[in-house]
Scaffold this motif. Structure first.
Motif, PDB file in Angstrom:
ATOM      1  N   LEU A 280      18.073  40.212  45.874  1.00 15.04           N
ATOM      2  CA  LEU A 280      19.257  39.410  45.578  1.00 15.04           C
ATOM      3  C   LEU A 280      20.266  40.210  44.758  1.00 15.04           C
ATOM      4  CD1 LEU A 280      20.739  36.698  45.678  1.00 15.04           C
ATOM      5  CD2 LEU A 280      19.413  35.974  43.676  1.00 15.04           C
ATOM      6  N   GLU A 281      19.795  40.906  43.745  1.00 15.96           N
ATOM      7  CA  GLU A 281      20.684  41.713  42.908  1.00 15.96           C
ATOM      8  C   GLU A 281      21.365  42.806  43.722  1.00 15.96           C
ATOM      9  OE1 GLU A 281      19.656  43.092  39.023  1.00 15.96           O
ATOM     10  OE2 GLU A 281      18.081  41.608  38.782  1.00 15.96           O
ATOM     11  N   LYS A 282      20.639  43.423  44.631  1.00 13.68           N
ATOM     12  CA  LYS A 282      21.219  44.492  45.449  1.00 13.68           C
ATOM     13  C   LYS A 282      22.306  43.945  46.364  1.00 13.68           C
ATOM     14  CE  LYS A 282      21.293  48.831  46.706  1.00 13.68           C
ATOM     15  NZ  LYS A 282      21.622  49.912  45.748  1.00 13.68           N
ATOM     16  N   ALA A 283      22.082  42.753  46.915  1.00 14.88           N
ATOM     17  CA  ALA A 283      23.099  42.124  47.764  1.00 14.88           C
ATOM     18  C   ALA A 283      24.382  41.862  46.969  1.00 14.88           C
ATOM     19  CB  ALA A 283      22.557  40.825  48.354  1.00 14.88           C
ATOM     20  N   VAL A 284      24.224  41.381  45.738  1.00 15.02           N
ATOM     21  CA  VAL A 284      25.378  41.138  44.858  1.00 15.02           C
ATOM     22  C   VAL A 284      26.029  42.458  44.463  1.00 15.02           C
ATOM     23  CG1 VAL A 284      26.044  40.320  42.562  1.00 15.02           C
ATOM     24  CG2 VAL A 284      24.517  38.940  43.998  1.00 15.02           C
ATOM     25  N   PHE A 285      25.197  43.439  44.113  1.00 16.29           N
ATOM     26  CA  PHE A 285      25.702  44.751  43.688  1.00 16.29           C
ATOM     27  C   PHE A 285      26.597  45.366  44.755  1.00 16.29           C
ATOM     28  CE2 PHE A 285      25.303  49.357  43.783  1.00 16.29           C
ATOM     29  CZ  PHE A 285      25.610  49.726  42.487  1.00 16.29           C
ATOM     30  N   LEU A 286      26.167  45.354  46.004  1.00 13.79           N
ATOM     31  CA  LEU A 286      26.925  45.987  47.083  1.00 13.79           C
ATOM     32  C   LEU A 286      28.289  45.330  47.265  1.00 13.79           C
ATOM     33  CD1 LEU A 286      24.063  46.517  49.697  1.00 13.79           C
ATOM     34  CD2 LEU A 286      25.184  48.268  48.310  1.00 13.79           C
ATOM     35  N   GLN A 287      28.339  44.001  47.165  1.00 15.02           N
ATOM     36  CA  GLN A 287      29.618  43.315  47.342  1.00 15.02           C
ATOM     37  C   GLN A 287      30.549  43.536  46.155  1.00 15.02           C
ATOM     38  OE1 GLN A 287      29.650  39.338  49.025  1.00 15.02           O
ATOM     39  NE2 GLN A 287      27.557  39.561  49.801  1.00 15.02           N
ATOM     40  N   ILE A 288      30.003  43.495  44.948  1.00 20.79           N
ATOM     41  CA  ILE A 288      30.828  43.718  43.756  1.00 20.79           C
ATOM     42  C   ILE A 288      31.319  45.163  43.703  1.00 20.79           C
ATOM     43  CG2 ILE A 288      30.794  43.829  41.226  1.00 20.79           C
ATOM     44  CD1 ILE A 288      31.019  41.009  42.294  1.00 20.79           C
ATOM     45  N   GLN A 289      30.434  46.090  44.033  1.00 13.06           N
ATOM     46  CA  GLN A 289      30.831  47.503  44.012  1.00 13.06           C
ATOM     47  C   GLN A 289      31.960  47.772  45.005  1.00 13.06           C
ATOM     48  OE1 GLN A 289      28.248  50.595  45.748  1.00 13.06           O
ATOM     49  NE2 GLN A 289      28.272  51.579  43.742  1.00 13.06           N
ATOM     50  N   ALA A 290      31.868  47.206  46.213  1.00 17.01           N
ATOM     51  CA  ALA A 290      32.925  47.384  47.208  1.00 17.01           C
ATOM     52  C   ALA A 290      34.248  46.808  46.701  1.00 17.01           C
ATOM     53  CB  ALA A 290      32.518  46.718  48.520  1.00 17.01           C
ATOM     54  N   TYR A 291      34.193  45.670  46.035  1.00 12.56           N
ATOM     55  CA  TYR A 291      35.390  45.045  45.467  1.00 12.56           C
ATOM     56  C   TYR A 291      35.994  45.917  44.366  1.00 12.56           C
ATOM     57  CZ  TYR A 291      37.902  41.968  42.215  1.00 12.56           C
ATOM     58  OH  TYR A 291      38.826  41.431  41.339  1.00 12.56           O
ATOM     59  N   LEU A 292      35.149  46.459  43.497  1.00 11.13           N
ATOM     60  CA  LEU A 292      35.630  47.296  42.396  1.00 11.13           C
ATOM     61  C   LEU A 292      36.315  48.556  42.911  1.00 11.13           C
ATOM     62  CD1 LEU A 292      32.549  47.060  39.978  1.00 11.13           C
ATOM     63  CD2 LEU A 292      34.741  45.882  39.725  1.00 11.13           C
ATOM     64  N   VAL A 293      35.701  49.189  43.908  1.00 12.56           N
ATOM     65  CA  VAL A 293      36.265  50.421  44.464  1.00 12.56           C
ATOM     66  C   VAL A 293      37.573  50.132  45.191  1.00 12.56           C
ATOM     67  CG1 VAL A 293      35.896  52.257  46.152  1.00 12.56           C
ATOM     68  CG2 VAL A 293      34.028  51.567  44.645  1.00 12.56           C
ATOM     69  N   ALA A 294      37.596  49.058  45.985  1.00 15.71           N
ATOM     70  CA  ALA A 294      38.796  48.724  46.757  1.00 15.71           C
ATOM     71  C   ALA A 294      39.984  48.418  45.852  1.00 15.71           C
ATOM     72  CB  ALA A 294      38.509  47.535  47.670  1.00 15.71           C
ATOM     73  N   ASN A 295      39.709  47.871  44.670  1.00 15.81           N
ATOM     74  CA  ASN A 295      40.787  47.478  43.757  1.00 15.81           C
ATOM     75  C   ASN A 295      40.937  48.417  42.559  1.00 15.81           C
ATOM     76  OD1 ASN A 295      41.781  44.637  44.767  1.00 15.81           O
ATOM     77  ND2 ASN A 295      39.555  44.605  44.944  1.00 15.81           N
ATOM     78  N   ASN A 296      40.208  49.537  42.602  1.00 18.16           N
ATOM     79  CA  ASN A 296      40.329  50.584  41.576  1.00 18.16           C
ATOM     80  C   ASN A 296      40.149  50.011  40.165  1.00 18.16           C
ATOM     81  OD1 ASN A 296      40.711  53.262  40.767  1.00 18.16           O
ATOM     82  ND2 ASN A 296      42.910  52.958  40.441  1.00 18.16           N
ATOM     83  N   ILE A 297      39.091  49.236  39.990  1.00 16.49           N
ATOM     84  CA  ILE A 297      38.844  48.589  38.701  1.00 16.49           C
ATOM     85  C   ILE A 297      37.913  49.408  37.817  1.00 16.49           C
ATOM     86  CG2 ILE A 297      37.849  46.510  37.619  1.00 16.49           C
ATOM     87  CD1 ILE A 297      38.850  44.919  40.010  1.00 16.49           C
ATOM     88  N   THR A 298      37.062  50.221  38.396  1.00 15.16           N
ATOM     89  CA  THR A 298      36.110  50.987  37.601  1.00 15.16           C
ATOM     90  C   THR A 298      36.816  52.051  36.762  1.00 15.16           C
ATOM     91  OG1 THR A 298      35.742  52.525  39.432  1.00 15.16           O
ATOM     92  CG2 THR A 298      34.251  50.648  39.257  1.00 15.16           C
ATOM     93  N   ASP A 299      36.180  52.456  35.672  1.00 18.11           N
ATOM     94  CA  ASP A 299      36.710  53.529  34.826  1.00 18.11           C
ATOM     95  C   ASP A 299      36.452  54.854  35.521  1.00 18.11           C
ATOM     96  OD1 ASP A 299      37.186  55.473  32.793  1.00 18.11           O
ATOM     97  OD2 ASP A 299      36.890  53.928  31.275  1.00 18.11           O
ATOM     98  N   LYS A 300      37.513  55.613  35.784  1.00 15.27           N
ATOM     99  CA  LYS A 300      37.349  56.882  36.508  1.00 15.27           C
ATOM    100  C   LYS A 300      36.613  57.922  35.681  1.00 15.27           C
ATOM    101  CE  LYS A 300      41.993  58.480  35.190  1.00 15.27           C
ATOM    102  NZ  LYS A 300      43.309  58.961  35.701  1.00 15.27           N
ATOM    103  N   PHE A 301      36.490  57.690  34.379  1.00 14.39           N
ATOM    104  CA  PHE A 301      35.759  58.622  33.523  1.00 14.39           C
ATOM    105  C   PHE A 301      34.390  58.062  33.134  1.00 14.39           C
ATOM    106  CE2 PHE A 301      40.279  59.726  32.400  1.00 14.39           C
ATOM    107  CZ  PHE A 301      40.303  60.886  33.178  1.00 14.39           C
ATOM    108  N   GLN A 302      33.781  57.325  34.036  1.00 12.85           N
ATOM    109  CA  GLN A 302      32.419  56.832  33.856  1.00 12.85           C
ATOM    110  C   GLN A 302      31.564  57.386  34.996  1.00 12.85           C
ATOM    111  OE1 GLN A 302      29.315  55.848  32.824  1.00 12.85           O
ATOM    112  NE2 GLN A 302      30.163  54.028  31.836  1.00 12.85           N
ATOM    113  N   SER A 303      30.547  58.177  34.650  1.00 14.71           N
ATOM    114  CA  SER A 303      29.710  58.797  35.680  1.00 14.71           C
ATOM    115  C   SER A 303      28.375  58.097  35.851  1.00 14.71           C
ATOM    116  CB  SER A 303      29.446  60.279  35.337  1.00 14.71           C
ATOM    117  OG  SER A 303      30.478  61.101  35.832  1.00 14.71           O
TER     118      SER A 303
END
Length: 398
Positions: A145-168
């Motif tokens: 369940l967490e992985k299913a949520v993770f994949l959708q949230i991650q795609a949303y974050l990348v598409a909208n450039n919300i993540t910190d670019k200086f976080q590895s």
């Protein structure tokens, strides 16, 4: 990494449970913080994620196949059986996952973590609970369940450039290597300009365990743009969590988990990164370069001809960072703060006087994300360490 399974007992499990719970309570009690009830959206999120897409059977199968086999003592079926018997039980799992995503509710059975104490370093005293970190094992269905949520949230974050670019940390195509390369390259560029640079490593005490759930939910809503049933899902995910410590065949009593994100969960690292999102704006405000790897914070800047002005700006930045951490229920471990000045021709006694409150943390070498750095850029200590470990791992047994 070792666990204390050789001396397992229920009393030992209770000892670790009391230690892990007590450590967080002591940190919260000893460092007062004021919660931000109405946070200003620092990043000005213009996008919205209001609901999860329901899974198809092929998508669910792909998620399960890519998950590593892992089992909790509370798993009814081993992960291997779930994978091998997917054709028969897959539709039932699909119904359960989609029901959770649709109504925005996480089953209570998915929110209990079995914690295994893992020794932080092999040379640490195995009898001291303080030398262990709590690693959570969640039911395999919970990880699906967490992985299913993770994949959708991650795609949303990348598409909208919300993540910190200086976080590895825990980010596709990023690692400790990308973090180190970026920081080291910037420091070399500073040195090529003929001016020294200062690097400060900040350490947070039990960072993942100190995350405040109310602040996290507000951050997800106002900074990340999560609304509706998706926000309800995260609220359910964080509410009424519990854990018990298991060593060998013994288990402790159950304790509530009122704060923090589980170390060892699929969503924990991502949620922590989102929790830390506004911090980058403070470094940008003072023109201080920074790079995160999960809860490891590296900040660095070039020193100008006016050394006092450069360092005063760094002090002001660190003071505001400390206040922000306190307001967000995080604690800066000042005893583990490390400072290094690169390519400096300033006499050490003068440098110590200039650094003021940071002087006690000054060093000519430090270990950063597993790599030894030296103020001279020589990397002699790192080369020696690699050679030593290489000989150790290839030494024949007699």
């Amino acid at each position: 990494m070792m666990s204390p399974s050789s001396s397992a007992s229920q009393a030992l499990c209770e000892q670790f449970l009391n230690h892990f719970s007590g450590k967080v309570l002591l940190l919260k009690a000893s460092h007062s913080h004021s919660l931000v009830l109405n946070p200003v959206p620092v990043l000005g999120c213009m996008s919205t994620f209001s609901h999860f897409e329901l899974l198809s059977l092929p998508t669910l199968k792909g998620i399960i196949e890519k998950l590593r086999n892992s089992n909790s003592v509370h798993d009814i079926l081993p992960s291997r059986i779930i994978k091998e018997g997917f054709e028969e039980i897959g539709p039932c799992i699909l119904f359960l996952m989609n029901l959770s995503l649709f109504v925005g509710c996480v089953p209570t059975a998915f929110k209990h973590a079995v914690v295994h104490p893992v020794l932080k370093k092999s040379n640490f005293d195995q009898k001291d609970p303080a030398n262990y970190r709590p690693i959570s094992k969640l039911p395999f269905l919970s990880k699906i369940l967490e992985k299913a949520v993770f994949l959708q949230i991650q795609a949303y974050l990348v598409a909208n450039n919300i993540t910190d670019k200086f976080q590895s940390g825990f980010k596709p195509h990023h690692s400790t290597e990308t973090a180190l390369l970026r920081v080291y390259n910037d420091l070399l560029i500073f040195a090529d300009s003929g001016r020294p640079a200062v690097l400060v490593l900040l350490d947070l005490s039990s960072a993942f365990d100190m995350v405040d759930h109310n602040i996290l939910l507000r951050r997800l809503e106002h900074v990340v743009g999560i609304k509706g049933s998706a926000l309800n899902w995260f609220n359910s995910y964080l509410t009424d969590r519990s854990y018990s410590v298991v060593i060998g065949g013994y288990s402790s009593s159950v304790a509530p988990l009122c704060c923090g994100v589980p170390q060892g969960s699929v969503l924990g690292p991502l949620l922590f990164s989102l929790y830390m999102l506004p911090l980058g704006s403070i470094f940008e405000k003072y023109n201080i370069s920074y790079y995160f790897y999960a809860d490891d914070i590296q900040i660095y800047c070039q020193l100008t001809d006016d050394l006092s002005a450069s360092l005063n700006s760094l002090y002001d930045c660190l003071s505001e960072v400390k206040d922000w951490l306190s307001e967000n229920s995080l604690v800066l471990n000042e005893k583990k703060t490390e400072v290094m000045v690169f390519d400096s021709h300033i006499p050490r006694d003068q440098l110590v006087a200039l650094l003021g409150p940071l002087a006690n943390s000054l060093s000519d070498s430090m270990r950063n994300l597993g790599v030894y750095l030296e103020s001279s850029f020589k990397l002699d200590k790192q080369v020696s360490s690699v050679v030593k470990s290489g000989f150790f791992s290839t030494a024949p047994d007699f």
